[in-house]
Design a protein around this motif. Structure first.
Motif, PDB file in Angstrom:
ATOM      1  N   PRO A 112      -2.916  -6.186  -2.442  1.00  0.00           N
ATOM      2  CA  PRO A 112      -3.474  -4.943  -1.895  1.00  0.00           C
ATOM      3  C   PRO A 112      -3.318  -3.743  -2.828  1.00  0.00           C
ATOM      4  CG  PRO A 112      -2.273  -6.097  -0.195  1.00  0.00           C
ATOM      5  CD  PRO A 112      -1.996  -6.814  -1.484  1.00  0.00           C
ATOM      6  N   SER A 113      -2.134  -3.561  -3.396  1.00  0.00           N
ATOM      7  CA  SER A 113      -1.939  -2.419  -4.287  1.00  0.00           C
ATOM      8  C   SER A 113      -2.734  -2.590  -5.580  1.00  0.00           C
ATOM      9  CB  SER A 113      -0.455  -2.212  -4.591  1.00  0.00           C
ATOM     10  OG  SER A 113       0.093  -3.353  -5.211  1.00  0.00           O
ATOM     11  N   LEU A 157      -6.282  -1.633  -4.706  1.00  0.00           N
ATOM     12  CA  LEU A 157      -6.306  -0.192  -4.489  1.00  0.00           C
ATOM     13  C   LEU A 157      -6.256   0.558  -5.823  1.00  0.00           C
ATOM     14  CD1 LEU A 157      -6.273   2.069  -2.321  1.00  0.00           C
ATOM     15  CD2 LEU A 157      -3.781   1.978  -2.458  1.00  0.00           C
ATOM     16  N   ILE A 201       0.828  -1.205   0.000  1.00  0.00           N
ATOM     17  CA  ILE A 201       0.000   0.000   0.000  1.00  0.00           C
ATOM     18  C   ILE A 201       0.866   1.260   0.000  1.00  0.00           C
ATOM     19  CG2 ILE A 201      -1.687   1.295   1.369  1.00  0.00           C
ATOM     20  CD1 ILE A 201      -2.899  -1.455   2.081  1.00  0.00           C
TER      21      ILE A 201
END
Length: 175
Positions: free
Chosen positions: A85-86, A89, A16
């Protein structure tokens, strides 16, 4: 805490924080690995070098870190923790970004994030360089490689391999 849970939490956070790419989190990754998993700066530079030579995204080097800490399962945990996660996102922020079209604040946010990304990437380069330049020989090899990559059309992989081979021979001969 289990090393797998620790790997998952650590690399999810790094994922993140990777604004501007994986290079942006190299200093934090290097510190985290030293404190939590006992991977020193020299080992980190070696792992990073492997990631630079391997085909595909250079941040696949995190698989080597996961493997070194917890075997094949650790490599899988780190792979998912660092890239998912990235990815989520980016997907959702990208959809939101397109929704707002050409609002003036959108360009303002982009203008604010650009120097932050460049600064974070610069700090990553500095962290790896600081850990790598341990003698006059390594500094000379780095400068020679930088010059060759910047001024010639030689494939960077060949420059890296050649510098590594030349450095190994030179260090073995001088020590």
């Amino acid at each position: 805490m289990s090393s797998l849970i620790q790997l998952a939490l650590s690399f999810s956070l790094l994922s993140i924080l990777a604004v501007g790419g994986g290079t942006a989190v190299l200093p934090e990754m290097q510190t985290l690995l030293a404190h939590q998993f006992g991977i020193d700066h020299t080992q980190f530079v070696h792992i990073y070098s492997i990631g630079q030579l391997a085909p595909g995204p250079n941040m696949l080097m995190v698989l080597v870190i996961g493997y070194q800490v917890a075997g094949l399962v650790g490599a899988g945990v780190v792979l998912l923790s660092f890239f998912l996660p990235s990815s989520f996102l980016c997907f959702y922020v990208g959809r939101l970004w397109n929704h707002f079209g050409e609002n003036p604040w959108r360009r303002s946010i982009q203008n604010a994030l650009e120097p932050i990304s460049i600064g974070l990437m610069g700090s990553g380069v500095y962290a790896v360089g600081k850990a790598s330049l341990v003698s006059g020989i390594t500094a000379a090899l780095a400068l020679m490689s930088f010059y060759l990559i910047l001024r010639t059309k030689i494939n960077p992989v060949l420059v890296i391999l050649g510098s590594g081979g030349f450095g190994a021979v030179l260090i073995a001969y001088l020590t």
